[in-house]
Write a protein that holds these residues in place. Sequence first.
Motif, short mmCIF file in Angstrom:
data_model
loop_
_atom_site.label_atom_id
_atom_site.label_comp_id
_atom_site.label_asym_id
_atom_site.label_seq_id
_atom_site.Cartn_x
_atom_site.Cartn_y
_atom_site.Cartn_z
N MET A 1 0.83 -1.21 0.00
CA MET A 1 0.00 0.00 0.00
C MET A 1 0.87 1.27 0.00
SD MET A 1 -2.94 1.22 2.70
CE MET A 1 -4.07 -0.07 2.26
N LEU A 2 2.03 1.18 0.68
CA LEU A 2 2.90 2.36 0.74
C LEU A 2 3.38 2.77 -0.64
CD1 LEU A 2 4.33 4.41 2.51
CD2 LEU A 2 6.24 2.78 2.76
N LYS A 3 3.70 1.76 -1.49
CA LYS A 3 4.13 2.06 -2.85
C LYS A 3 3.00 2.72 -3.63
CE LYS A 3 7.64 -1.59 -3.32
NZ LYS A 3 8.02 -2.82 -4.07
N TYR A 4 1.77 2.21 -3.41
CA TYR A 4 0.62 2.77 -4.12
C TYR A 4 0.40 4.23 -3.73
CZ TYR A 4 -4.26 3.59 -5.35
OH TYR A 4 -5.42 4.14 -5.84
N VAL A 5 0.47 4.50 -2.42
CA VAL A 5 0.25 5.88 -1.95
C VAL A 5 1.36 6.79 -2.47
CG1 VAL A 5 0.15 7.34 0.10
CG2 VAL A 5 -1.00 5.12 0.10
N THR A 6 2.61 6.28 -2.45
CA THR A 6 3.72 7.10 -2.95
C THR A 6 3.55 7.42 -4.43
OG1 THR A 6 5.18 6.04 -1.34
CG2 THR A 6 6.22 7.20 -3.17
N ARG A 7 3.13 6.40 -5.20
CA ARG A 7 2.93 6.62 -6.63
C ARG A 7 1.80 7.61 -6.88
NH1 ARG A 7 2.54 1.71 -7.92
NH2 ARG A 7 0.30 1.50 -8.26
N LEU A 297 -7.90 10.33 -2.75
CA LEU A 297 -6.95 9.28 -2.37
C LEU A 297 -7.50 8.47 -1.21
CD1 LEU A 297 -4.22 7.88 -2.55
CD2 LEU A 297 -3.26 9.70 -1.11
N LEU A 298 -8.10 9.14 -0.23
CA LEU A 298 -8.70 8.44 0.91
C LEU A 298 -9.84 7.53 0.45
CD1 LEU A 298 -8.75 11.26 3.62
CD2 LEU A 298 -7.21 9.29 3.47
N VAL A 299 -10.62 8.02 -0.52
CA VAL A 299 -11.72 7.20 -1.05
C VAL A 299 -11.17 5.95 -1.73
CG1 VAL A 299 -13.51 7.11 -2.83
CG2 VAL A 299 -13.35 9.08 -1.30
N ASP A 300 -10.08 6.10 -2.49
CA ASP A 300 -9.47 4.93 -3.15
C ASP A 300 -8.97 3.93 -2.11
OD1 ASP A 300 -10.01 5.97 -5.59
OD2 ASP A 300 -8.00 6.74 -5.97
N LEU A 301 -8.39 4.43 -1.02
CA LEU A 301 -7.91 3.53 0.02
C LEU A 301 -9.06 2.84 0.74
CD1 LEU A 301 -5.02 5.69 1.53
CD2 LEU A 301 -4.85 3.81 -0.10
N ALA A 302 -10.22 3.51 0.79
CA ALA A 302 -11.38 2.91 1.46
C ALA A 302 -11.91 1.69 0.71
CB ALA A 302 -12.49 3.95 1.61
N TYR A 303 -11.62 1.61 -0.60
CA TYR A 303 -12.08 0.45 -1.37
C TYR A 303 -11.56 -0.85 -0.75
CZ TYR A 303 -13.48 3.56 -5.19
OH TYR A 303 -14.08 4.52 -5.94
N GLY A 304 -10.32 -0.82 -0.28
CA GLY A 304 -9.71 -2.02 0.28
C GLY A 304 -10.42 -2.50 1.54
N TYR A 305 -10.99 -1.56 2.30
CA TYR A 305 -11.71 -1.95 3.51
C TYR A 305 -13.03 -2.64 3.17
CZ TYR A 305 -14.70 -1.50 7.61
OH TYR A 305 -15.57 -1.76 8.63
N PHE A 306 -13.75 -2.09 2.18
CA PHE A 306 -15.05 -2.66 1.85
C PHE A 306 -14.93 -3.91 0.98
CE2 PHE A 306 -16.13 1.83 2.71
CZ PHE A 306 -17.05 1.62 3.72
N ASP A 307 -13.84 -4.04 0.22
CA ASP A 307 -13.64 -5.22 -0.61
C ASP A 307 -12.19 -5.69 -0.45
OD1 ASP A 307 -13.54 -7.22 -2.42
OD2 ASP A 307 -14.39 -6.08 -4.10
N PRO A 308 -11.95 -6.66 0.44
CA PRO A 308 -10.57 -7.12 0.69
C PRO A 308 -9.89 -7.72 -0.54
CG PRO A 308 -12.08 -7.87 2.43
CD PRO A 308 -12.92 -7.30 1.33
N ILE A 310 -9.46 -6.26 -3.25
CA ILE A 310 -8.72 -5.19 -3.91
C ILE A 310 -7.33 -5.09 -3.29
CG2 ILE A 310 -8.62 -2.71 -4.34
CD1 ILE A 310 -11.64 -2.69 -4.37
N GLU A 311 -6.31 -5.16 -4.14
CA GLU A 311 -4.94 -5.06 -3.67
C GLU A 311 -4.30 -3.81 -4.22
OE1 GLU A 311 -2.92 -8.60 -4.78
OE2 GLU A 311 -4.10 -9.91 -3.46
N TYR A 312 -3.47 -3.19 -3.41
CA TYR A 312 -2.75 -1.98 -3.82
C TYR A 312 -1.30 -2.34 -4.09
CZ TYR A 312 -6.86 0.26 -1.87
OH TYR A 312 -8.15 0.63 -1.60
N GLU A 313 -0.92 -2.26 -5.36
CA GLU A 313 0.46 -2.61 -5.74
C GLU A 313 1.17 -1.39 -6.30
OE1 GLU A 313 0.14 -5.79 -8.47
OE2 GLU A 313 -0.58 -7.24 -6.98
#
Length: 313
Positions: A1-7, A297-308, A310-313
């Motif tokens: 997730m850190l790489k995704y946020v940095t990108r 960006l926060l909304v995009d990160l929230a996707y992972g909570y509602f649908d596990p 979803i992976e952030y690469e």
Amino acid sequence: MLKYVTRRLLVTIPVLIGVTIAISLIIYLAPGNPARIALGMNAQPEAVAELERQMGLDQPPWIRYLEWLWGVLHLDLGESVRTGRSVTSMIAERLPPTLELAVGSMMLTLIIALPLGVISAVKQYTWVDTSSMLFAIFWLSMPSFWLALILLLLFSVELNVFPISGRGTPVLGMTWLMSLILPAVATGTRRAGLLTRMTRSSMLEILNEDYIRTARGKGIGERAVIYTHAMKNAMIPIVTLIGLQIPFIFSGSVIIETVFSWPGMGRLLVNSVLQRDYPIVQGLVLVYAVIVIASNLLVDLAYGYFDPRIEYE
């Protein structure tokens, strides 16, 4: 997730530069001279020219933009050409009221839309469903500025229930809350209408899935089926719409703050545009862009909570 946020953060840099170039180009090409406005229409040309030199308005637009951008990189948004005050401090004073209005409007939107949309889907084709959709269409078709004027006239002028204008103090006090209600209603109800329809549509799709029928067949209670199994899976499109509504809430606050004399960034932006105070306009647009990008960006990160899944690469 850190790489995704940095990108994602790296991608925002050219976006912010593009936004600031576009808004700077518009305000530089707009008619009107801040020096002439400050000195009055009867000012001598020599005095106007001297004030333009002091304001830096005699420089080419691209040099003014690059100097402003260099200041931004050093956390300096410049000084107001009208008051000489630091733009950073002026925006810092106006940011909390705008965030209060935005948060209040969004909370009102969610409180109305989510329960109403879920109930409408569960009670499909009943009078509850019909009433909910009429409610949603009613608010969706009502312009926010017109609703703001009607609320002001009815509840402040005629009934004297809420303050006519301004932001009461202290924050979180009763006066502040009473001052916030009408602007939040004017901003949030239109979004509530749209979100109610999306919640109903998303819930109807999920409630017809096989795993929902299986859960009911296993004897799981209807409340658990709806709120545990269905609603979480229906949240992806709802969260997406919430993210899309955030820019509209901030852009709508420009009008609402002006109508209710709410001392936020929107009112400052209107006054600065009328006075051709370029540094403030550039600074405000930059802050608005950062807020919108961060919220998405926060909304995009929230996707992972509602649908596990979803992976952030």
